[in-house]
Design a protein around this motif. Structure first.
Motif, PDB file in Angstrom:
ATOM      1  N   THR A  36       0.772  -1.125   0.007  1.00  0.00           N
ATOM      2  CA  THR A  36      -0.008  -0.119  -0.107  1.00  0.00           C
ATOM      3  C   THR A  36       0.870   1.090   0.214  1.00  0.00           C
ATOM      4  N   GLU A  37       0.216   2.418  -0.580  1.00  0.00           N
ATOM      5  CA  GLU A  37       0.867   3.542  -0.574  1.00  0.00           C
ATOM      6  C   GLU A  37      -0.268   4.699  -0.220  1.00  0.00           C
ATOM      7  N   ASP A  38       0.332   5.639   0.910  1.00  0.00           N
ATOM      8  CA  ASP A  38      -0.796   6.648   1.339  1.00  0.00           C
ATOM      9  C   ASP A  38      -0.056   7.940   1.449  1.00  0.00           C
ATOM     10  N   VAL A  39      -0.553   8.962   0.839  1.00  0.00           N
ATOM     11  CA  VAL A  39      -0.011  10.443   1.160  1.00  0.00           C
ATOM     12  C   VAL A  39      -0.787  11.056   2.459  1.00  0.00           C
ATOM     13  N   VAL A  40       0.229  11.309   3.467  1.00  0.00           N
ATOM     14  CA  VAL A  40      -0.393  11.708   4.825  1.00  0.00           C
ATOM     15  C   VAL A  40       0.081  13.305   4.853  1.00  0.00           C
ATOM     16  N   TYR A  41       0.994  13.878   3.831  1.00  0.00           N
ATOM     17  CA  TYR A  41       1.377  15.279   4.108  1.00  0.00           C
ATOM     18  C   TYR A  41       1.711  15.733   2.866  1.00  0.00           C
ATOM     19  N   ARG A  42       1.416  16.982   2.405  1.00  0.00           N
ATOM     20  CA  ARG A  42       1.799  17.543   1.024  1.00  0.00           C
ATOM     21  C   ARG A  42       1.684  19.017   1.089  1.00  0.00           C
ATOM     22  N   GLU A  43       2.732  19.808   0.670  1.00  0.00           N
ATOM     23  CA  GLU A  43       2.705  21.211   0.674  1.00  0.00           C
ATOM     24  C   GLU A  43       3.412  21.732  -0.322  1.00  0.00           C
ATOM     25  N   VAL A  44       3.022  22.753  -0.771  1.00  0.00           N
ATOM     26  CA  VAL A  44       3.939  23.703  -1.806  1.00  0.00           C
ATOM     27  C   VAL A  44       4.475  24.848  -1.241  1.00  0.00           C
ATOM     28  N   THR A  45       5.579  25.214  -1.008  1.00  0.00           N
ATOM     29  CA  THR A  45       6.332  26.004  -0.237  1.00  0.00           C
ATOM     30  C   THR A  45       6.225  27.526  -1.072  1.00  0.00           C
ATOM     31  N   ALA A  46       6.622  28.545  -0.286  1.00  0.00           N
ATOM     32  CA  ALA A  46       6.724  29.994  -0.882  1.00  0.00           C
ATOM     33  C   ALA A  46       7.731  29.909  -2.166  1.00  0.00           C
ATOM     34  N   ASP A  47       8.569  28.812  -1.986  1.00  0.00           N
ATOM     35  CA  ASP A  47       9.570  29.014  -3.179  1.00  0.00           C
ATOM     36  C   ASP A  47       9.339  27.923  -3.978  1.00  0.00           C
ATOM     37  N   ASN A  48       8.051  27.281  -4.140  1.00  0.00           N
ATOM     38  CA  ASN A  48       7.634  26.482  -5.177  1.00  0.00           C
ATOM     39  C   ASN A  48       8.220  24.876  -4.925  1.00  0.00           C
ATOM     40  N   ARG A  49       8.590  24.793  -3.766  1.00  0.00           N
ATOM     41  CA  ARG A  49       9.242  23.170  -3.655  1.00  0.00           C
ATOM     42  C   ARG A  49       7.922  22.479  -3.188  1.00  0.00           C
ATOM     43  N   LEU A  50       7.921  21.219  -3.670  1.00  0.00           N
ATOM     44  CA  LEU A  50       6.773  20.251  -3.231  1.00  0.00           C
ATOM     45  C   LEU A  50       7.204  19.417  -2.126  1.00  0.00           C
ATOM     46  N   LEU A  51       6.654  19.707  -1.017  1.00  0.00           N
ATOM     47  CA  LEU A  51       7.024  18.620   0.080  1.00  0.00           C
ATOM     48  C   LEU A  51       6.014  17.564   0.263  1.00  0.00           C
ATOM     49  N   SER A  52       6.533  16.219   0.401  1.00  0.00           N
ATOM     50  CA  SER A  52       5.476  15.308   0.557  1.00  0.00           C
ATOM     51  C   SER A  52       5.736  14.216   1.895  1.00  0.00           C
ATOM     52  N   ARG A  53       4.930  13.506   2.341  1.00  0.00           N
ATOM     53  CA  ARG A  53       5.267  12.605   3.117  1.00  0.00           C
ATOM     54  C   ARG A  53       4.111  11.361   2.879  1.00  0.00           C
ATOM     55  N   ARG A  54       4.788  10.159   2.620  1.00  0.00           N
ATOM     56  CA  ARG A  54       3.881   9.240   2.282  1.00  0.00           C
ATOM     57  C   ARG A  54       4.348   7.834   3.286  1.00  0.00           C
ATOM     58  N   LEU A  55       3.229   6.892   3.448  1.00  0.00           N
ATOM     59  CA  LEU A  55       3.306   6.098   4.283  1.00  0.00           C
ATOM     60  C   LEU A  55       3.081   4.672   3.412  1.00  0.00           C
ATOM     61  N   LEU A  56       4.018   3.806   3.430  1.00  0.00           N
ATOM     62  CA  LEU A  56       3.890   2.476   2.427  1.00  0.00           C
ATOM     63  C   LEU A  56       4.225   1.145   3.497  1.00  0.00           C
ATOM     64  N   MET A  57       3.603   0.233   2.944  1.00  0.00           N
ATOM     65  CA  MET A  57       3.577  -0.941   3.808  1.00  0.00           C
ATOM     66  C   MET A  57       4.160  -1.928   2.738  1.00  0.00           C
ATOM     67  N   LYS A  58       5.165  -2.553   3.065  1.00  0.00           N
ATOM     68  CA  LYS A  58       5.882  -3.693   2.379  1.00  0.00           C
ATOM     69  C   LYS A  58       5.860  -4.902   3.157  1.00  0.00           C
ATOM     70  N   THR A  59       6.045  -6.180   2.375  1.00  0.00           N
ATOM     71  CA  THR A  59       6.444  -7.522   3.144  1.00  0.00           C
ATOM     72  C   THR A  59       7.717  -7.453   3.570  1.00  0.00           C
ATOM     73  N   ASN A  60       8.070  -8.300   4.544  1.00  0.00           N
ATOM     74  CA  ASN A  60       9.148  -8.225   5.203  1.00  0.00           C
ATOM     75  C   ASN A  60       9.676  -9.503   5.579  1.00  0.00           C
ATOM     76  N   ARG A  61       9.758 -10.491   4.574  1.00  0.00           N
ATOM     77  CA  ARG A  61      10.272 -11.915   4.928  1.00  0.00           C
ATOM     78  C   ARG A  61      11.480 -11.932   5.862  1.00  0.00           C
ATOM     79  N   LEU A  62      11.431 -12.821   6.798  1.00  0.00           N
ATOM     80  CA  LEU A  62      13.031 -12.914   7.592  1.00  0.00           C
ATOM     81  C   LEU A  62      13.657 -13.982   6.781  1.00  0.00           C
TER      82      LEU A  62
END
Length: 212
Positions: A36-62
Motif C-alpha cells: 500500500t501507499e498513502d499520502v499523509v502530508y503535502r505542501e507547496v512552499t513559498a519558493d515552489n518546492r513540493l514537500l510530501s510525506r507518504r506511508l508505505l507498507m511492504k512485506t518483510n520476510r525474514l
C-alpha cells in the motif's frame, strides 16, 4: 557498526519524465512486495518546492536462519515513511525513507537524489545511499549483511519498476521491458545475495536528516 551502500546511475530520460514516473511507479510487476501507499502530508512552499510525506507498507520476510530466533506471530509487514522534496528550480527530487517498525531487528535509512544531468541531454542522474543497522546482540553483523544484500536486490527491482513506469508514460510497450529485464533482475539478485558471506564493513557517512 553500520553498513553503508552508495550507487550512482544515469537514467536515460528527462528529469520531468522521471519525476512523473516516480509518483506513478506503483503498482508494477517488479515491486509486488509493496502492498500500500498513502499520502499523509503535502505542501507547496513559498519558493515552489513540493514537500510530501507518504506511508508505505511492504512485506518483510525474514531469512530462514532468523525465523527460529523471533516469535512466530511477529509481523511480516514493515511500515515505511518516505519524505520527498521536489525543487523545480534546481531540478532535483530528493527522497528520504526509513522503517517505522522492526527497528531493533533492522533499521534501513535511504536517501535518493534525482538530479537533472548537466552533462547529458535528456538524462537524469540518480545517487542512492543507504545506512543499515541492527541492535540484536550477537547477531547484528549477519543481520546487517543480510539487509545489505536484500537492499541491493530491491534497488535493482526499484529501478526496473521506475523503467516500467517510464515506458508507460512514454507510450512504449512494456512487454519487451518485462521480457528483457525479469531475467536480469533475477541474476542481479542472486549476485547481491553473495555479499552475505563476503560483505566488508566500512565507515558510514553522516545519516540524512529529514525535513519534517
Amino acid at each position: 557498526m553500520v553498513k553503508y551502500f552508495c550507487n550512482n546511475t544515469d537514467i536515460k530520460s528527462t528529469w520531468d519524465h522521471v519525476v512523473s514516473a516516480f509518483w506513478q511507479r506503483y503498482p508494477n510487476p517488479f515491486s509486488t512486495h509493496v502492498l500500500t501507499e498513502d499520502v499523509v502530508y503535502r505542501e507547496v512552499t513559498a519558493d515552489n518546492r513540493l514537500l510530501s510525506r507518504r506511508l508505505l507498507m511492504k512485506t518483510n520476510r525474514l531469512p530462514r536462519w532468523a525465523e527460529c530466533l523471533f516469535p512466530a506471530g511477529m509481523s511480516r509487514s514493515v511500515y515505511i515513511i518516505e519524505d520527498s522534496v521536489v525543487d523545480p528550480v534546481s531540478r532535483s527530487l530528493t527522497t528520504y525513507t526509513w522503517n517505522l517498525n522492526h527497528t531493533k531487528l533492522m533499521s534501513v535509512e535511504e536517501r535518493c537524489v534525482f538530479q537533472d544531468s548537466a552533462k547529458q541531454p535528456a538524462a537524469t542522474q540518480l545517487k542512492r545511499e543507504a545506512w543499515i543497522s541492527s541492535s540484536v546482540f550477537g547477531f547484528s553483523k549477519p543481520i546487517q549483511e543480510f539487509g545489505l544484500a536484500r537492499f541491493k536486490s530491491n534497488q535493482v527491482k526499484a529501478m526496473k519498476g521506475l523503467e516500467y513506469a517510464l515506458s508507460n508514460l512514454q507510450g512504449e510497450t512494456p512487454q519487451r521491458l518485462l521480457r528483457d529485464t525479469v531475467k536480469d533482475a533475477s541474476e542481479k539478485a542472486k549476485e547481491a545475495a553473495k555479499t552475505l558471506a563476503s560483505a566488508a564493513a566500512g565507515s558510514a557517512p553522516q545519516k540524512p536528516q529529514q525535513y519534517v
